[in-house]
Design a protein around this motif. Structure first.
Motif, PDB file in Angstrom:
ATOM      1  N   PHE A 195     -37.921  -0.988  -7.783  1.00 15.51           N
ATOM      2  CA  PHE A 195     -38.400  -0.721  -6.347  1.00 15.51           C
ATOM      3  C   PHE A 195     -38.301  -1.642  -5.402  1.00 15.51           C
ATOM      4  N   HIS A 294     -39.689   6.947  -9.180  1.00 16.78           N
ATOM      5  CA  HIS A 294     -38.216   6.443  -9.072  1.00 16.78           C
ATOM      6  C   HIS A 294     -37.342   7.806  -9.203  1.00 16.78           C
ATOM      7  N   PHE A 345     -32.435   2.286  -4.338  1.00 15.39           N
ATOM      8  CA  PHE A 345     -33.004   1.942  -5.497  1.00 15.39           C
ATOM      9  C   PHE A 345     -31.620   1.335  -6.416  1.00 15.39           C
TER      10      PHE A 345
END
Length: 348
Positions: A195, A294, A345
């Motif tokens: 993150f 995520h 990411f």
């Protein structure tokens, strides 16, 4: 060792989410570096009003009500309620500010918070008087963190060590396996390989601990440029500053002088600066927290961007995130990680 959750973090987000897990009888381990986060040196102000413009903010009433409820639940765990019911007294700069306060106090949104009963205070300069912010308070920050961390340690939930991302493989970390991982790391997220690209902006804040030669007689928080209130050790807290540019991990002399000048502006007696502290608040451009999972690792969750209202945001949105993970409740679009276009990411 199998648990439902791993939490990573030191601040309000981590502890309020841990409370949700305790409340709902979930098993978990919390990794904390045992370092003082921005939350742990924060003022702990519970304030429903933006005192520069005399406006309120998104979900203010709901967040304050939920915080009171949550702190009573935590009281059942630790035996102590950490809410200090001392209102904020805002020193007016001039008559125009007082008139603006009065006009805003008639609005439906602000009527519960802006008292029309003005008062002049002893001890400090306030030639135009002060306004009382109803439903404001503050948190006993030191005891809140000390007691809750002690409880978590006693119950075997707390791991006082740095979380090593290299040891995380799927949902296994060293000897621990879990169902979900929640990262509540504040500015530490910049070092989180999953993150690290969330758009949090560090906002450096300083505060002073001062010894006043003449102490205000009544129990309240005084606000002009910054907040002044008593601590339990006979000192007073004064702060904090907002610096969106500073990145140095050291006390800034300019910010310190800014605070000294700000206090001297309304406190006419000698005082001694005993201690200067600073921290980095994790802020977001749209002033909303960041919650979500995520895209490649759906059981990895982020809980960040609590900003200057870490107590209110941390408490309220810990429940929102828990309900999202456990019951599939949709996240509010205002706080959903997905609101950012093309988030970046990387895979560990």
């Amino acid at each position: 060792m199998k648990v439902d959750y791993i939490i990573v973090g030191d601040g309000y987000g981590a502890l309020f989410f841990a409370h949700q897990l305790i409340k709902h009888q979930k098993t978990f381990v919390l990794f904390s570096e045992a370092q003082k986060s921005a939350s742990q040196i924060s003022a702990g102000i519970i304030n429903p009003v933006v005192l520069k413009k005399f406006t309120t903010f998104w979900l203010a009433a709901e967040q304050i009500a939920f915080l009171s409820k949550t702190l009573k639940e935590i009281e059942n765990i630790t035996g102590k309620n950490y809410q200090i019911f001392e209102n904020i007294r805002r020193i007016f700069h001039d008559e125009k500010e007082k008139e603006l306060w009065l006009s805003k106090s008639d609005s439906k949104e602000l009527a519960p918070f802006l008292s029309k009963n003005f008062q002049n205070l002893d001890t400090v300069r306030n030639p135009f008087g002060t306004g009382n912010v109803e439903n404001s308070a503050r948190l006993n920050v030191e005891d809140f963190f000390t007691d809750l961390n002690s409880y978590l340690q006693k119950k075997g939930h707390l791991k006082a060590e740095k979380f090593d991302y290299a040891e995380l493989h799927g949902l296994s970390y060293k000897e621990i396996t879990c169902k979900s991982i929640v990262f509540c790391e504040g500015m530490g997220a910049l070092h989180n390989p999953f993150f690290k690209d969330i758009p949090v902006i560090p906002n450096k804040g300083h505060h002073l601990k001062v010894k006043l030669s003449v102490k205000p007689e009544n129990a309240f928080t005084i606000k002009k440029k910054h907040f002044l209130f008593p601590l339990k050790n006979g000192l007073h807290y004064y702060g904090g500053t907002y610096d969106p540019v500073g990145r140095e991990h050291e006390v800034d002399d300019f910010a310190t002088q800014q605070l000294i000048d700000g206090l001297s502006e309304f406190y006419p007696h000698p005082f001694e600066v005993v201690e200067v502290n600073y921290g980095f608040r994790p802020t977001v451009k749209d002033r909303r927290p960041i919650l979500g999972s995520h895209p490649e690792f759906p059981n990895y969750f982020i809980f960040n961007g609590l900003g200057a209202r870490g107590i209110l945001n941390g408490c309220f949105f810990a429940d929102e995130l828990f309900q999202h993970i456990e019951n599939g409740k949709a996240l509010m679009p205002e706080v959903d990680l997905k609101r950012f276009e093309n988030p970046k990411f990387i895979r560990l």
